[in-house]
Design an enzyme around this catalytic site. Structure first.
Site, PDB file in Angstrom:
ATOM      1  N   CYS A  65      39.770  35.461  42.048  1.00  0.00           N
ATOM      2  CA  CYS A  65      40.837  35.326  41.049  1.00  0.00           C
ATOM      3  C   CYS A  65      41.271  36.611  40.356  1.00  0.00           C
ATOM      4  O   CYS A  65      42.470  36.879  40.235  1.00  0.00           O
ATOM      5  CB  CYS A  65      40.396  34.342  39.973  1.00  0.00           C
ATOM      6  SG  CYS A  65      40.327  32.679  40.625  1.00  0.00           S
ATOM      7  N   LEU A  91      39.490  39.030  30.831  1.00  0.00           N
ATOM      8  CA  LEU A  91      38.084  39.049  31.260  1.00  0.00           C
ATOM      9  C   LEU A  91      37.829  40.224  32.204  1.00  0.00           C
ATOM     10  O   LEU A  91      36.848  40.960  32.058  1.00  0.00           O
ATOM     11  CB  LEU A  91      37.730  37.724  31.951  1.00  0.00           C
ATOM     12  CG  LEU A  91      37.663  36.499  31.038  1.00  0.00           C
ATOM     13  CD1 LEU A  91      37.596  35.212  31.858  1.00  0.00           C
ATOM     14  CD2 LEU A  91      36.448  36.589  30.115  1.00  0.00           C
TER      15      LEU A  91
HETATM   16  C1  UDX Z   1      41.253  28.524  43.941  1.00  0.00           C
HETATM   17  C2  UDX Z   1      42.455  28.131  43.168  1.00  0.00           C
HETATM   18  O1  UDX Z   1      42.923  26.887  43.465  1.00  0.00           O
HETATM   19  C3  UDX Z   1      43.352  29.244  43.105  1.00  0.00           C
HETATM   20  O2  UDX Z   1      44.366  29.027  42.252  1.00  0.00           O
HETATM   21  C4  UDX Z   1      42.569  30.314  42.533  1.00  0.00           C
HETATM   22  O3  UDX Z   1      43.376  31.301  42.036  1.00  0.00           O
HETATM   23  C5  UDX Z   1      41.704  30.825  43.634  1.00  0.00           C
HETATM   24  O4  UDX Z   1      40.978  29.887  44.052  1.00  0.00           O
HETATM   25  P1  UDX Z   1      39.742  27.876  45.691  1.00  0.00           P
HETATM   26  O5  UDX Z   1      39.404  26.460  45.472  1.00  0.00           O
HETATM   27  O6  UDX Z   1      38.765  28.893  45.246  1.00  0.00           O
HETATM   28  O7  UDX Z   1      41.171  28.099  45.108  1.00  0.00           O
HETATM   29  O8  UDX Z   1      40.219  28.222  47.133  1.00  0.00           O
HETATM   30  P2  UDX Z   1      39.624  27.748  48.463  1.00  0.00           P
HETATM   31  O9  UDX Z   1      38.152  27.576  48.338  1.00  0.00           O
HETATM   32  O10 UDX Z   1      40.201  28.640  49.473  1.00  0.00           O
HETATM   33  O11 UDX Z   1      40.223  26.263  48.639  1.00  0.00           O
HETATM   34  C6  UDX Z   1      41.530  25.942  48.899  1.00  0.00           C
HETATM   35  C7  UDX Z   1      41.557  24.796  49.922  1.00  0.00           C
HETATM   36  O12 UDX Z   1      42.892  24.352  50.081  1.00  0.00           O
HETATM   37  C8  UDX Z   1      41.050  25.203  51.313  1.00  0.00           C
HETATM   38  O13 UDX Z   1      39.962  24.386  51.677  1.00  0.00           O
HETATM   39  C9  UDX Z   1      42.253  24.988  52.217  1.00  0.00           C
HETATM   40  O14 UDX Z   1      41.924  24.504  53.500  1.00  0.00           O
HETATM   41  C10 UDX Z   1      43.048  23.945  51.425  1.00  0.00           C
HETATM   42  N1  UDX Z   1      44.473  23.869  51.780  1.00  0.00           N
HETATM   43  C11 UDX Z   1      45.226  24.991  51.807  1.00  0.00           C
HETATM   44  C12 UDX Z   1      45.031  22.624  52.063  1.00  0.00           C
HETATM   45  O15 UDX Z   1      44.343  21.616  52.062  1.00  0.00           O
HETATM   46  N2  UDX Z   1      46.360  22.559  52.333  1.00  0.00           N
HETATM   47  C13 UDX Z   1      47.153  23.654  52.375  1.00  0.00           C
HETATM   48  O16 UDX Z   1      48.349  23.532  52.632  1.00  0.00           O
HETATM   49  C14 UDX Z   1      46.568  24.918  52.108  1.00  0.00           C
HETATM   50  C1  UDX Z   2      36.627  33.946  36.896  1.00  0.00           C
HETATM   51  C2  UDX Z   2      36.787  33.484  35.450  1.00  0.00           C
HETATM   52  O1  UDX Z   2      35.587  33.788  34.741  1.00  0.00           O
HETATM   53  C3  UDX Z   2      37.097  32.003  35.403  1.00  0.00           C
HETATM   54  O2  UDX Z   2      37.335  31.600  34.064  1.00  0.00           O
HETATM   55  C4  UDX Z   2      38.314  31.744  36.241  1.00  0.00           C
HETATM   56  O3  UDX Z   2      38.608  30.359  36.260  1.00  0.00           O
HETATM   57  C5  UDX Z   2      38.134  32.240  37.637  1.00  0.00           C
HETATM   58  O4  UDX Z   2      37.791  33.630  37.636  1.00  0.00           O
HETATM   59  P1  UDX Z   2      34.714  33.835  38.721  1.00  0.00           P
HETATM   60  O5  UDX Z   2      35.539  34.832  39.455  1.00  0.00           O
HETATM   61  O6  UDX Z   2      34.227  32.632  39.430  1.00  0.00           O
HETATM   62  O7  UDX Z   2      35.507  33.303  37.441  1.00  0.00           O
HETATM   63  O8  UDX Z   2      33.399  34.574  38.135  1.00  0.00           O
HETATM   64  P2  UDX Z   2      33.114  35.527  36.891  1.00  0.00           P
HETATM   65  O9  UDX Z   2      31.846  35.070  36.279  1.00  0.00           O
HETATM   66  O10 UDX Z   2      34.257  35.654  36.001  1.00  0.00           O
HETATM   67  O11 UDX Z   2      32.817  36.921  37.597  1.00  0.00           O
HETATM   68  C6  UDX Z   2      33.834  37.704  38.188  1.00  0.00           C
HETATM   69  C7  UDX Z   2      33.273  39.044  38.586  1.00  0.00           C
HETATM   70  O12 UDX Z   2      32.965  39.816  37.441  1.00  0.00           O
HETATM   71  C8  UDX Z   2      31.986  38.977  39.391  1.00  0.00           C
HETATM   72  O13 UDX Z   2      32.014  39.943  40.420  1.00  0.00           O
HETATM   73  C9  UDX Z   2      30.912  39.301  38.386  1.00  0.00           C
HETATM   74  O14 UDX Z   2      29.752  39.851  38.956  1.00  0.00           O
HETATM   75  C10 UDX Z   2      31.629  40.284  37.514  1.00  0.00           C
HETATM   76  N1  UDX Z   2      31.075  40.373  36.166  1.00  0.00           N
HETATM   77  C11 UDX Z   2      31.149  39.323  35.314  1.00  0.00           C
HETATM   78  C12 UDX Z   2      30.475  41.560  35.758  1.00  0.00           C
HETATM   79  O15 UDX Z   2      30.402  42.534  36.516  1.00  0.00           O
HETATM   80  N2  UDX Z   2      29.969  41.624  34.494  1.00  0.00           N
HETATM   81  C13 UDX Z   2      30.041  40.598  33.613  1.00  0.00           C
HETATM   82  O16 UDX Z   2      29.572  40.753  32.467  1.00  0.00           O
HETATM   83  C14 UDX Z   2      30.647  39.394  34.044  1.00  0.00           C
END
Ligand code: UDX
Ligand code: UDX
Length: 489
Positions: free
Chosen positions: A290, A241
């Site tokens: 990600c 992607l």
């Molecule tokens: C996600 C995915 O889980 C990760 O694999 C992906 O690649 C990036 O984002 P996301 O939910 O977006 O994570 O991250 P975030 O919003 O930072 O949430 C993670 C949570 O885990 C935080 O609220 C943090 O406080 C919590 N955490 C972290 C715990 O509860 N225990 C820990 O030991 C570490």
């Molecule tokens: C991405 C993947 O899409 C999702 O499947 C995975 O689980 C987590 O990572 P996310 O990062 O939440 O999701 O958003 P996404 O819609 O993929 O956009 C990523 C970035 O690409 C953004 O900065 C967005 O603005 C950009 N983007 C996306 C573009 O510039 N052009 C596009 O056509 C699509």
């Protein structure tokens, strides 16, 4: 004790109690949707961050820690019924038949693999907590995106403990179940996923997990693979992607020096059914938590196995993204007669994409930092991102760049201010330029005729998302730069 008897002593007992460790952008919405569709299952979402949990428990749904269209309604319906948010990891793990690990896995900053490999310290500490508190048989599911073979690490930690801290016998199955939701459309993606991927080597455990999704996902969309394929598929999916976006963004630069229009190029190539029309929107550079992290993980794995050509191939997707963001900052400076020092610039949008309050890896951070380095005075507005988040994102650089700045230019570093609203259009007063960095719907409807009168001529509009009505901007007497638009340059 009754709980323990119920717990999957007999490994085929149905899942009745779920715990999710990590109440973030993935854990929160995913568990909300599971709780909605599986009212008979108790879902406990736990997090070490007390503030975050308090926000999840806020009565005012506008104060939930993450903004996702449709999430508030689901929370309103299931929270306090079968969906609970708390910081009590121990209690939730003890009761759970199935535990999702959805903690964040940032790129390592120090040590081996720094700058590329994921930091797995929280995954490890979760596995240790689970082995300490879990009872009976527990299915442990990796929800976080992880480097290939992380399940092995989790399995090793879990299986090294045959008894928990109470010396009761325990056992585990580890599965990989990566989440493919995109922020901003998380609820839609969870409700109607293209596929649900379950990787593992224990069919019974895989079936137990699939039963949860079967409550709303058709069977043919649920794929079973081995655990390593599942982990690698998630990294590969994000890499593909991201590669599409870096590809189209690289073409914008060619469009701008020829007379091609990147939107026309996208439309034309998207009609090829082998390419498809989605994910071809050029922009200021890909962001989000990600893409960069997962590609760098792939790069690290490839290098680790001596596959330097493969590593270089994927690394270029990240490199060109950085170059692209740099390029946009430079264009802004160039168009404003080579200097933005002391000039007021309005920044519309700070989130990495529309419909989220998330700013992780947002192109806006890099572009704003670059402009601050050039001495610009920024007025930043985003409908969902808070001033404190922006402060957090811009802070580090200001200190670092202040030094650079002093040594190279010996002038004052720029400044920034936050605006809560654009309703009365006052933020445009005396601005030299407006930069559209996030594709929020409200930016499409701006009254450029009125805005133009407030700005300092010759005033510019830089549209990095192709959402502005070009005719209106030009009719208002403004100069327009649009991404990938050869005719405007
Ligand atoms: C996600 C995915 O889980 C990760 O694999 C992906 O690649 C990036 O984002 P996301 O939910 O977006 O994570 O991250 P975030 O919003 O930072 O949430 C993670 C949570 O885990 C935080 O609220 C943090 O406080 C919590 N955490 C972290 C715990 O509860 N225990 C820990 O030991 C570490
Ligand atoms: C991405 C993947 O899409 C999702 O499947 C995975 O689980 C987590 O990572 P996310 O990062 O939440 O999701 O958003 P996404 O819609 O993929 O956009 C990523 C970035 O690409 C953004 O900065 C967005 O603005 C950009 N983007 C996306 C573009 O510039 N052009 C596009 O056509 C699509």
């Amino acid at each position: 004790m009754d709980e323990v008897v119920h717990k999957l002593k007999n490994k085929s007992t149905e899942v009745k109690n779920i715990c999710c460790i990590g109440a973030g952008y993935v854990g929160g919405p995913t568990m909300a949707v599971i709780a909605k569709h599986c009212p008979e299952i108790e879902v406990n979402v736990v997090d070490i961050n007390e503030n975050r949990i308090n926000s999840w428990n806020e009565i005012n749904l506008n104060n939930l820690p993450i903004f996702e269209p449709g999430l508030d309604l689901i929370i309103d319906n299931v929270r306090g019924k079968n969906l609970h948010f708390s910081t009590d990891v121990k209690a939730a793990v003890m009761q759970a038949d199935l535990i999702f690990i959805a903690v964040n896995t940032p790129t390592k900053l120090k040590g081996i693999g720094a700058g590329q490999a994921s930091d797995l310290r929280w995954i490890e500490s979760c596995a240790r907590e689970i082995s300490e508190y879990a009872r009976g048989h527990t299915i442990v599911v990796e929800k976080s995106t992880l480097p290939v073979r992380t399940a092995e690490v989790i399995e090793n930690i879990l299986n090294s403990a045959e008894t928990n801290s109470k010396r009761e016998e325990i056992s585990f199955d580890v599965l990989s179940n990566p989440e493919f939701l995109a922020e901003g459309t998380a609820i839609k993606d969870l409700e109607n996923p293209d596929r649900v991927l379950i990787g593992g080597d224990n069919k019974n455990a895989m079936i137990e997990l699939s039963k949860i999704y079967r409550a709303w996902v058709p069977e043919e969309k649920i794929l079973f693979t081995n655990i390593w394929s599942s982990e690698l598929a998630k990294l590969t999916s994000n890499a593909f992607l991201a590669q599409r976006i870096s590809s189209i963004n690289s073409i914008t630069a060619i469009c701008e020096v020829t007379s091609a229009d990147v939107r026309e190029v996208s439309r034309a190539i998207g009609k090829d059914t082998r390419i498809g029309s989605k994910f071809l929107d050029s922009g200021p550079g890909l962001g989000g938590s990600c893409f960069k992290k997962d590609i760098l993980n792939l790069v690290y794995i490839a290098e680790y196995f001596g596959l330097s050509e493969v590593a270089n191939f994927w690394e270029s997707v990240v490199k060109i993204n950085s170059w692209h963001q740099q390029r946009i900052s430079e264009i802004v400076v160039k168009k404003l007669f080579g200097s933005v020092s002391n000039k007021k610039l309005v920044i519309l949008g700070f989130a990495f994409k529309a419909n989220t309050n998330d700013t992780r890896e947002s192109a806006a951070i890099t572009i704003c930092k670059n402009l601050l380095n050039e001495g610009a005075n920024l007025l930043i507005y985003d409908p969902k991102v808070t001033a404190s988040q922006i402060e957090n994102d811009l802070k580090t650089n200001q200190t670092k760049s202040a030094e650079n700045y002093k040594s190279s230019l010996n002038e004052k570093l720029g400044s920034w201010e936050y605006s809560k609203s654009i309703n009365n259009l006052e933020i445009f007063n005396n601005a030299y330029a407006v930069l559209v960095l996030t594709e929020w719907e409200e930016f499409r409807k701006l009254n450029w005729m009125t805005i133009s009168k407030k700005m300092t001529p010759p005033a510019w509009v830089f549209d990095s998302r192709s959402i502005i009505n070009t005719e209106e901007v030009k009719d208002a007497g403004l100069r327009l730069w649009r991404i990938g638009d050869g005719l405007e340059n």
